[in-house]
Design a protein around this motif. Structure first.
Motif, PDB file in Angstrom:
ATOM      1  N   ALA A  72      90.394  10.272  61.498  1.00 19.21           N
ATOM      2  CA  ALA A  72      89.516  11.322  62.007  1.00 19.21           C
ATOM      3  C   ALA A  72      90.368  12.329  62.768  1.00 19.21           C
ATOM      4  CB  ALA A  72      88.437  10.737  62.918  1.00 19.21           C
ATOM      5  N   VAL A  73      89.770  13.475  63.048  1.00 16.54           N
ATOM      6  CA  VAL A  73      90.462  14.541  63.768  1.00 16.54           C
ATOM      7  C   VAL A  73      89.820  14.732  65.139  1.00 16.54           C
ATOM      8  CG1 VAL A  73      91.060  16.990  63.787  1.00 16.54           C
ATOM      9  CG2 VAL A  73      91.098  15.720  61.644  1.00 16.54           C
ATOM     10  N   ASN A  74      90.637  14.695  66.176  1.00 18.03           N
ATOM     11  CA  ASN A  74      90.140  14.951  67.520  1.00 18.03           C
ATOM     12  C   ASN A  74      89.774  16.433  67.638  1.00 18.03           C
ATOM     13  OD1 ASN A  74      90.213  15.696  70.426  1.00 18.03           O
ATOM     14  ND2 ASN A  74      90.795  13.560  70.704  1.00 18.03           N
ATOM     15  N   VAL A  75      88.512  16.714  67.949  1.00 22.01           N
ATOM     16  CA  VAL A  75      88.034  18.096  67.969  1.00 22.01           C
ATOM     17  C   VAL A  75      88.732  18.909  69.052  1.00 22.01           C
ATOM     18  CG1 VAL A  75      86.000  19.570  68.259  1.00 22.01           C
ATOM     19  CG2 VAL A  75      85.803  17.396  67.032  1.00 22.01           C
ATOM     20  N   ALA A  97      82.648   8.933  62.191  1.00 21.43           N
ATOM     21  CA  ALA A  97      83.586   9.992  62.552  1.00 21.43           C
ATOM     22  C   ALA A  97      84.478  10.361  61.371  1.00 21.43           C
ATOM     23  CB  ALA A  97      84.452   9.548  63.737  1.00 21.43           C
ATOM     24  N   SER A  98      84.849   9.366  60.574  1.00 22.75           N
ATOM     25  CA  SER A  98      85.747   9.632  59.442  1.00 22.75           C
ATOM     26  C   SER A  98      85.074  10.438  58.344  1.00 22.75           C
ATOM     27  CB  SER A  98      86.267   8.309  58.865  1.00 22.75           C
ATOM     28  OG  SER A  98      85.243   7.624  58.159  1.00 22.75           O
ATOM     29  N   GLY A  99      83.737  10.586  58.419  1.00 26.16           N
ATOM     30  CA  GLY A  99      83.020  11.358  57.404  1.00 26.16           C
ATOM     31  C   GLY A  99      82.193  12.487  57.974  1.00 26.16           C
ATOM     32  N   SER A 100      82.458  12.874  59.214  1.00 26.92           N
ATOM     33  CA  SER A 100      81.659  13.930  59.863  1.00 26.92           C
ATOM     34  C   SER A 100      82.281  15.294  59.597  1.00 26.92           C
ATOM     35  CB  SER A 100      81.567  13.666  61.369  1.00 26.92           C
ATOM     36  OG  SER A 100      80.832  12.496  61.616  1.00 26.92           O
ATOM     37  N   LEU A 101      81.947  15.849  58.450  1.00 23.67           N
ATOM     38  CA  LEU A 101      82.535  17.115  58.035  1.00 23.67           C
ATOM     39  C   LEU A 101      81.713  18.284  58.583  1.00 23.67           C
ATOM     40  CD1 LEU A 101      84.870  18.217  56.268  1.00 23.67           C
ATOM     41  CD2 LEU A 101      83.231  18.338  54.388  1.00 23.67           C
ATOM     42  N   GLY A 119      89.443  14.334  56.717  1.00 23.61           N
ATOM     43  CA  GLY A 119      89.767  15.141  55.544  1.00 23.61           C
ATOM     44  C   GLY A 119      90.110  16.576  55.881  1.00 23.61           C
ATOM     45  N   LEU A 120      89.805  17.021  57.098  1.00 21.71           N
ATOM     46  CA  LEU A 120      90.219  18.357  57.512  1.00 21.71           C
ATOM     47  C   LEU A 120      91.736  18.476  57.541  1.00 21.71           C
ATOM     48  CD1 LEU A 120      87.706  18.980  60.448  1.00 21.71           C
ATOM     49  CD2 LEU A 120      87.657  20.022  58.173  1.00 21.71           C
ATOM     50  N   VAL A 121      92.412  17.324  57.693  1.00 18.90           N
ATOM     51  CA  VAL A 121      93.874  17.307  57.701  1.00 18.90           C
ATOM     52  C   VAL A 121      94.408  16.687  56.416  1.00 18.90           C
ATOM     53  CG1 VAL A 121      95.932  16.442  58.890  1.00 18.90           C
ATOM     54  CG2 VAL A 121      93.944  17.199  60.214  1.00 18.90           C
ATOM     55  N   SER A 122      93.896  15.503  56.069  1.00 27.61           N
ATOM     56  CA  SER A 122      94.327  14.831  54.845  1.00 27.61           C
ATOM     57  C   SER A 122      93.276  13.822  54.428  1.00 27.61           C
ATOM     58  CB  SER A 122      95.671  14.125  55.051  1.00 27.61           C
ATOM     59  OG  SER A 122      96.047  13.411  53.892  1.00 27.61           O
ATOM     60  N   ASN A 123      92.852  13.867  53.159  1.00 28.15           N
ATOM     61  CA  ASN A 123      91.818  12.952  52.693  1.00 28.15           C
ATOM     62  C   ASN A 123      92.348  11.545  52.440  1.00 28.15           C
ATOM     63  OD1 ASN A 123      89.207  13.937  52.691  1.00 28.15           O
ATOM     64  ND2 ASN A 123      89.496  15.136  50.851  1.00 28.15           N
ATOM     65  N   THR A 124      93.525  11.424  51.888  1.00 29.80           N
ATOM     66  CA  THR A 124      94.110  10.103  51.635  1.00 29.80           C
ATOM     67  C   THR A 124      95.549  10.101  52.129  1.00 29.80           C
ATOM     68  OG1 THR A 124      94.612  10.846  49.373  1.00 29.80           O
ATOM     69  CG2 THR A 124      92.671   9.477  49.681  1.00 29.80           C
ATOM     70  N   PRO A 125      95.751   9.860  53.416  1.00 30.02           N
ATOM     71  CA  PRO A 125      97.101   9.920  54.011  1.00 30.02           C
ATOM     72  C   PRO A 125      97.963   8.744  53.580  1.00 30.02           C
ATOM     73  CG  PRO A 125      95.501   9.213  55.642  1.00 30.02           C
ATOM     74  CD  PRO A 125      94.715   9.550  54.414  1.00 30.02           C
TER      75      PRO A 125
END
Length: 285
Positions: A72-75, A97-101, A119-125
């Motif tokens: 997830a991405v820290n807002v 959180a991992s799917g809150s687009l 996924g805002l940064v990488s969908n499959t890191p």
């Protein structure tokens, strides 16, 4: 007719949401005071928490029987964060959180911080899997739902579809190529370091190099979903039973075809110690 069905289904999802997943707010976010949670998204995902608690065995996830990680991405700071059951107690909020687009879904609060879809940064890191603290011979399946490669758009609908493909694709091949270069360096170090004179073996810099040098090998299977032409730009929220069954069947077929490949379980013998498999390159149309 199939395209028309998808358009109708996606339109219904926009207006009514998806049962047990998300629903539109009674008042649009524009009508809520600034700063309120309801002012930051078009849909309410609180029912998703109940759905996850019903269908997911979080006790088993947290037992350590298998590794579980979500990103997830820290807002607030924009940093990519991994929630991992080796150090975190996984709860429904971590999965949400991992799917809150955004702006469709609201940020999810976890321990006082707010998170959006990783996924805002990488969908499959891929790097999180292959470069962990415990390095070992690995067979990794990388599933991408958004193809980075595609045709030239012919109309505005195609433009919207292609934009999402590019935005959310995981740069699978680029990431694998970069990893191969790193692995070649690791292998070269592993070959050279034992031949150093004894007086150099305990130098601090040499100890650092030893910590990354090894001969571990990796087989990376790239399963990239190629959307049907009729799916369009709504494929990130069109979750009809027909569409989901098609996706499951496509995934099953691709996995079955991959596991029949004679080299999938063979140890790589190239200098990088990495073999990658792409079904499209292997002849799948």
């Amino acid at each position: 007719m199939r395209s028309f069905f998808n358009q109708m289904s996606s339109g219904f999802a926009m207006l009514s949401g998806a049962a047990g997943f998300f629903e539109p707010r009674r008042l649009a976010p524009f009508f809520h005071p600034h700063g309120m949670h309801e002012a930051t998204s078009f849909y309410d995902t609180r029912k998703l928490k109940t759905t996850l608690e019903r269908f997911v065995d979080f006790d088993r996830i947290n037992s350590g029987v298998m590794r579980f990680s979500v990103g997830a991405v820290n807002v607030r700071n924009g940093n990519f964060v991994y929630f991992d059951n080796q150090r975190d107690v996984i709860r429904p909020e971590h999965v949400m959180a991992s799917g809150s687009l955004p702006p469709g879904f609201p940020a999810v609060e976890i321990d006082g911080e707010f998170y959006w879809d990783g996924g805002l940064v990488s969908n499959t890191p891929l790097q999180w899997v292959v470069d962990g603290e415990t390095r070992q011979d690995t067979l990794a399946f990388q599933v991408d739902l958004w193809p980075a490669q595609g045709g030239l758009p012919r109309n505005l609908n195609d433009v919207a579809t292609r934009q999402k493909d590019i935005q959310y694709s995981s740069r699978t091949r680029a990431g694998t190529d970069q990893f191969k270069k790193i692995q070649r360096i690791r292998g070269a170090l592993a070959n050279l370091l034992p031949n150093l004179p004894p007086e150099l073996q305990n130098i601090e810099d040499i100890e650092l190099l030893k910590s990354v040098a090894d001969h571990k090998v990796y087989n990376i299977v790239q399963l990239i979903y190629r959307s049907r032409q009729y799916e369009g730009h709504s494929k990130d929220y069109e979750f009809s039973s027909l569409t989901m069954k098609e996706h499951w069947q496509a995934g099953y077929k691709d996995a079955e075809l991959t596991l029949r490949h004679p080299k999938i379980l063979e140890r790589p013998i190239n200098r990088e110690g990495v073999s990658s498999f792409d079904l499209l390159k292997e002849g799948r149309q």
